[in-house]
Design a protein around this motif. Structure first.
Motif: not given
Length: 148
Positions: A51-53, A59, A130
């Protein structure tokens, strides 16, 4: 991607469990697996592979979903193959979560003959926005053209 709703890991697991029950008619258990399982029943889990930006607003999530199917009678291969056929048909392309369809990858099945259950797993990747990035609007610019 505009208009996409935020999808959480919980949303993905909930959609997985609801679809399992809807397409097979089999309950999804919530307790820890013990020695005296009375089937038919599914137990599910979800693992976050990464899980990463990507940037300030996007994201990316990569998840693995698993289901263990315990048939009515331990090692009932006919029942497990029937469930396998349903799962392959229903999950081979996508999983609907909220208002989106997540692509299903690496669909796999295995029968554990020692424990007497069907193991079903796949991966999903998705990107969530987001918030909208905020920009300053350019002010009105008046241009006076003069001929000389």
């Amino acid at each position: 991607m505009v208009g996409e709703s935020l999808i959480t890991v919980f949303d993905v697991k909930k959609a997985f469990n609801i679809k399992l029950k809807r397409v097979t008619g089999v309950s999804v258990g919530s307790r820890a697996i013990d020695e005296n399982i009375v089937g038919p029943i599914f137990f599910t889990e979800i693992n976050v592979i990464n899980s990463s930006a990507i940037n300030k607003t996007l994201h990316k999530n990569n998840l693995r979903l698993r289901a263990l199917y315990y048939p009515t009678k331990k090692n009932d291969r006919v029942e497990m193959y029937k469930i396998m056929d349903i799962l392959e048909k229903e999950y081979r392309l996508s999983l609907e979560v909220k208002n989106r369809r997540l692509n299903v990858e690496e669909l796999k099945f295995d029968i554990d003959e020692e424990e007497g259950f069907l193991y079903f797993t796949f991966r999903v990747n998705y990107i969530t926005r987001y918030e909208k990035e905020k920009y300053d609007n350019m002010k009105t610019l008046d241009i006076n053209e003069r001929e000389e």
